[in-house]
Design a protein around this motif. Structure first.
Motif, mmCIF file in Angstrom:
data_model
loop_
_atom_site.group_PDB
_atom_site.id
_atom_site.type_symbol
_atom_site.label_atom_id
_atom_site.label_comp_id
_atom_site.label_asym_id
_atom_site.label_seq_id
_atom_site.Cartn_x
_atom_site.Cartn_y
_atom_site.Cartn_z
ATOM 1 N N GLY A 16 3.547 -20.339 4.149
ATOM 2 C CA GLY A 16 3.377 -21.267 3.023
ATOM 3 C C GLY A 16 2.945 -20.573 1.740
ATOM 4 O O GLY A 16 2.455 -21.207 0.805
ATOM 5 N N LYS A 17 3.157 -19.272 1.707
ATOM 6 C CA LYS A 17 2.768 -18.444 0.564
ATOM 7 C C LYS A 17 3.438 -18.919 -0.733
ATOM 8 O O LYS A 17 2.766 -19.040 -1.757
ATOM 9 C CB LYS A 17 3.230 -17.025 0.907
ATOM 10 C CG LYS A 17 2.472 -15.914 0.312
ATOM 11 C CD LYS A 17 2.690 -14.580 1.048
ATOM 12 C CE LYS A 17 4.100 -14.241 1.466
ATOM 13 N NZ LYS A 17 5.031 -13.926 0.395
ATOM 14 N N SER A 18 4.725 -19.190 -0.674
ATOM 15 C CA SER A 18 5.459 -19.518 -1.914
ATOM 16 C C SER A 18 4.918 -20.773 -2.587
ATOM 17 O O SER A 18 4.794 -20.815 -3.810
ATOM 18 C CB SER A 18 6.943 -19.728 -1.625
ATOM 19 O OG SER A 18 7.421 -18.680 -0.845
ATOM 20 N N ASP A 96 3.248 -11.359 -5.388
ATOM 21 C CA ASP A 96 3.634 -11.883 -4.074
ATOM 22 C C ASP A 96 3.811 -10.686 -3.143
ATOM 23 O O ASP A 96 4.816 -9.986 -3.244
ATOM 24 C CB ASP A 96 4.950 -12.650 -4.272
ATOM 25 C CG ASP A 96 5.458 -13.274 -2.980
ATOM 26 O OD1 ASP A 96 4.839 -13.072 -1.925
ATOM 27 O OD2 ASP A 96 6.500 -13.959 -3.047
ATOM 28 N N ARG A 97 2.831 -10.443 -2.310
ATOM 29 C CA ARG A 97 2.720 -9.273 -1.415
ATOM 30 C C ARG A 97 2.407 -8.002 -2.192
ATOM 31 O O ARG A 97 2.897 -7.782 -3.286
ATOM 32 C CB ARG A 97 3.986 -9.029 -0.592
ATOM 33 C CG ARG A 97 4.364 -10.160 0.346
ATOM 34 C CD ARG A 97 5.436 -9.710 1.327
ATOM 35 N NE ARG A 97 5.812 -10.769 2.247
ATOM 36 C CZ ARG A 97 5.088 -11.121 3.305
ATOM 37 N NH1 ARG A 97 3.977 -10.488 3.578
ATOM 38 N NH2 ARG A 97 5.483 -12.102 4.084
ATOM 39 N N PHE A 98 1.572 -7.135 -1.597
ATOM 40 C CA PHE A 98 1.272 -5.816 -2.179
ATOM 41 C C PHE A 98 0.941 -4.891 -1.022
ATOM 42 O O PHE A 98 1.467 -5.070 0.094
ATOM 43 C CB PHE A 98 0.148 -5.956 -3.228
ATOM 44 C CG PHE A 98 0.013 -4.776 -4.141
ATOM 45 C CD1 PHE A 98 1.053 -4.375 -4.970
ATOM 46 C CD2 PHE A 98 -1.169 -4.031 -4.183
ATOM 47 C CE1 PHE A 98 0.927 -3.275 -5.813
ATOM 48 C CE2 PHE A 98 -1.305 -2.936 -5.016
ATOM 49 C CZ PHE A 98 -0.261 -2.560 -5.834
ATOM 50 N N SER A 101 0.637 -5.790 2.743
ATOM 51 C CA SER A 101 1.846 -6.066 3.524
ATOM 52 C C SER A 101 2.304 -4.809 4.247
ATOM 53 O O SER A 101 2.713 -4.867 5.404
ATOM 54 C CB SER A 101 2.987 -6.566 2.624
ATOM 55 O OG SER A 101 2.839 -7.925 2.333
ATOM 56 N N SER A 102 2.256 -3.676 3.554
ATOM 57 C CA SER A 102 2.682 -2.427 4.201
ATOM 58 C C SER A 102 1.747 -2.058 5.343
ATOM 59 O O SER A 102 2.194 -1.621 6.409
ATOM 60 C CB SER A 102 2.703 -1.273 3.191
ATOM 61 O OG SER A 102 3.886 -1.306 2.442
ATOM 62 N N ILE A 103 0.441 -2.236 5.105
ATOM 63 C CA ILE A 103 -0.506 -1.870 6.170
ATOM 64 C C ILE A 103 -0.299 -2.785 7.380
ATOM 65 O O ILE A 103 -0.269 -2.331 8.521
ATOM 66 C CB ILE A 103 -1.954 -1.882 5.636
ATOM 67 C CG1 ILE A 103 -2.054 -0.802 4.543
ATOM 68 C CG2 ILE A 103 -2.960 -1.632 6.763
ATOM 69 C CD1 ILE A 103 -3.390 -0.651 3.894
ATOM 70 N N TYR A 105 2.548 -4.788 8.133
ATOM 71 C CA TYR A 105 3.899 -4.729 8.731
ATOM 72 C C TYR A 105 4.242 -3.334 9.253
ATOM 73 O O TYR A 105 4.727 -3.192 10.373
ATOM 74 C CB TYR A 105 4.971 -5.178 7.727
ATOM 75 C CG TYR A 105 5.057 -6.683 7.562
ATOM 76 C CD1 TYR A 105 4.137 -7.375 6.768
ATOM 77 C CD2 TYR A 105 6.041 -7.428 8.195
ATOM 78 C CE1 TYR A 105 4.208 -8.749 6.611
ATOM 79 C CE2 TYR A 105 6.120 -8.811 8.037
ATOM 80 C CZ TYR A 105 5.199 -9.463 7.248
ATOM 81 O OH TYR A 105 5.272 -10.823 7.099
ATOM 82 N N GLN A 106 4.010 -2.305 8.406
ATOM 83 C CA GLN A 106 4.394 -0.963 8.845
ATOM 84 C C GLN A 106 3.269 -0.295 9.651
ATOM 85 O O GLN A 106 3.527 0.338 10.674
ATOM 86 C CB GLN A 106 4.781 -0.090 7.631
ATOM 87 C CG GLN A 106 6.182 -0.367 7.076
ATOM 88 C CD GLN A 106 6.351 -1.741 6.470
ATOM 89 O OE1 GLN A 106 5.572 -2.155 5.620
ATOM 90 N NE2 GLN A 106 7.358 -2.484 6.912
ATOM 91 N N GLY A 107 2.031 -0.459 9.188
ATOM 92 C CA GLY A 107 0.906 0.188 9.882
ATOM 93 C C GLY A 107 0.655 -0.417 11.250
ATOM 94 O O GLY A 107 0.608 0.291 12.256
HETATM 95 P P1 TYD Z 1 10.046 -11.467 1.309
HETATM 96 O O1 TYD Z 1 11.522 -11.548 1.309
HETATM 97 O O2 TYD Z 1 9.340 -11.415 0.009
HETATM 98 O O3 TYD Z 1 9.615 -12.595 2.241
HETATM 99 P P2 TYD Z 1 8.405 -13.550 2.111
HETATM 100 O O4 TYD Z 1 8.978 -14.723 1.388
HETATM 101 O O5 TYD Z 1 8.023 -13.820 3.523
HETATM 102 O O6 TYD Z 1 7.348 -12.816 1.349
HETATM 103 O O7 TYD Z 1 9.523 -10.220 2.116
HETATM 104 C C1 TYD Z 1 10.376 -9.559 2.861
HETATM 105 C C2 TYD Z 1 9.805 -8.977 4.096
HETATM 106 O O8 TYD Z 1 9.290 -7.689 3.813
HETATM 107 C C3 TYD Z 1 8.708 -9.747 4.768
HETATM 108 O O9 TYD Z 1 9.096 -9.960 6.117
HETATM 109 C C4 TYD Z 1 7.521 -8.816 4.709
HETATM 110 C C5 TYD Z 1 8.131 -7.476 4.575
HETATM 111 N N1 TYD Z 1 7.325 -6.438 3.909
HETATM 112 C C6 TYD Z 1 6.939 -5.314 4.625
HETATM 113 O O10 TYD Z 1 7.261 -5.171 5.813
HETATM 114 N N2 TYD Z 1 6.209 -4.332 4.001
HETATM 115 C C7 TYD Z 1 5.861 -4.423 2.702
HETATM 116 O O11 TYD Z 1 5.195 -3.509 2.152
HETATM 117 C C8 TYD Z 1 6.264 -5.599 1.964
HETATM 118 C C9 TYD Z 1 5.892 -5.731 0.533
HETATM 119 C C10 TYD Z 1 7.000 -6.580 2.608
#
Ligand code: TYD
Length: 209
Positions: A16-18, A96-98, A101-103, A105-107
Motif C-alpha cells: 500500500g506504499k503508493s 519511493d524506495r531507497f 530496499s537494497s538491503i 531485497y538483495q542483502g
Molecule cells: P517498483 O516497480 O518500484 O515496485 P513497487 O511499486 O513495489 O515499489 O520496484 C520494483 C522492485 O524492485 C520491487 O520488487 C523492489 C525491488 N527493489 C530491489 O530489489 N532493490 C532495490 O534497491 C530497489 C530500489 C527495489
C-alpha cells in the motif's frame, strides 16, 4: 548551509506504499512546501534505463551481485543528479524506495549480506534519509493485492524470498529505530495516513528553523 528534508518510503510489494505516497505529497502541498518526488530504481534518465534491465522478465539469468550493483549504480546517479542538489536547495525530497530496499531485497532476500550495505555506502555517501516510513505488512497478505499479469521479475519470486525480504526490513527497523518509522499497514488507509501525518508533524517541528 540550508538543507531540506529527505523522506523515503519502504515496504514489501503490495503493502500500500503508493497510496500513502500520494498522502505524503498532499501533506506538503497543502502546506505550500517545495517537494521533489522521485522513485527508485530510476528517477533519472540513466537510472530508468538501468531499471528496465533489472526488472525485465527476460533477464532471469542475472547474477545477484550484478543485480545489487545495478541498483547501487542507479542510486549513485540518482543521488548525484537529483537528490543531493534538491536537498541543497532546501527542498523536501520524497523517495519511493531507497537504500533499505537494497538491503532488504538483495542483502536479505538474495542473501548477499553486508556487501550490499558496503557498495551502497559508496553510492550514497552522506545522503541518508532523515526519516523512513516502513509499511509493515506480511508479504503473504500483500501478494494478493498485485495482479499476476502485472508482476515484474522481482515480484514473481517465491514466497520464501518475500518473507526473507520482510524479515530484512524488520531487522533494519530494529537497527535504525531513530530513522525508521514502522507503520502497521494492515490498518485502514485513513488510519495509516493519520500515523504518517503525526510523524511528519514531529519531523517538521524537529527541523523548524
Ligand atoms: P517498483 O516497480 O518500484 O515496485 P513497487 O511499486 O513495489 O515499489 O520496484 C520494483 C522492485 O524492485 C520491487 O520488487 C523492489 C525491488 N527493489 C530491489 O530489489 N532493490 C532495490 O534497491 C530497489 C530500489 C527495489
Amino acid at each position: 548551509m540550508e538543507r531540506g528534508i529527505f523522506i523515503s518510503i519502504e515496504g514489501p510489494d503490495g503493502s500500500g506504499k503508493s497510496t500513502q505516497i500520494e498522502n505524503i505529497k498532499r501533506y506538503f502541498k497543502d502546506k505550500n512546501m517545495n517537494i521533489l518526488f522521485t522513485r527508485e530504481p530510476g528517477g533519472t534518465a540513466i537510472g530508468e534505463r538501468i531499471r528496465s534491465i533489472i526488472l525485465d522478465n527476460n533477464c532471469s539469468e542475472m547474477d545477484y551481485m550484478a543485480e545489487a550493483m545495478l541498483y547501487a549504480a542507479a542510486r549513485a546517479q540518482h543521488v548525484a543528479e537529483k537528490i543531493r542538489p534538491a536537498l541543497e536547495e532546501g527542498k523536501i525530497v520524497i523517495c519511493d524506495r531507497f537504500v533499505d530496499s537494497s538491503i532488504a531485497y538483495q542483502g536479505f532476500g538474495r542473501k548477499l549480506g553486508d556487501a550490499v550495505r558496503i557498495i551502497n555506502d559508496f553510492a550514497i555517501g552522506e545522503c541518508v534519509p532523515d526519516v523512513t516510513f516502513l509499511m509493515k505488512l506480511d508479504p503473504r497478505v500483500g501478494k494478493h493485492r498485485i495482479r499476476e499479469d502485472e508482476q515484474d521479475r522481482l515480484e514473481l519470486e517465491k514466497d520464501a524470498f518475500h518473507i526473507d525480504v520482510y524479515n530484512g526490513y524488520l531487522e533494519l527497523e530494529k537497527a535504525y529505530p531513530k530513522r525508521i518509522f514502522g507503520i502497521d499497514a494492515s490498518q485502514t488507509i485513513d488510519a495509516i495516513k493519520d500515523d504518517i501525518y503525526m510523524k511528519l508533524e514531529e519531523v517538521l517541528k524537529s527541523v523548524a528553523r
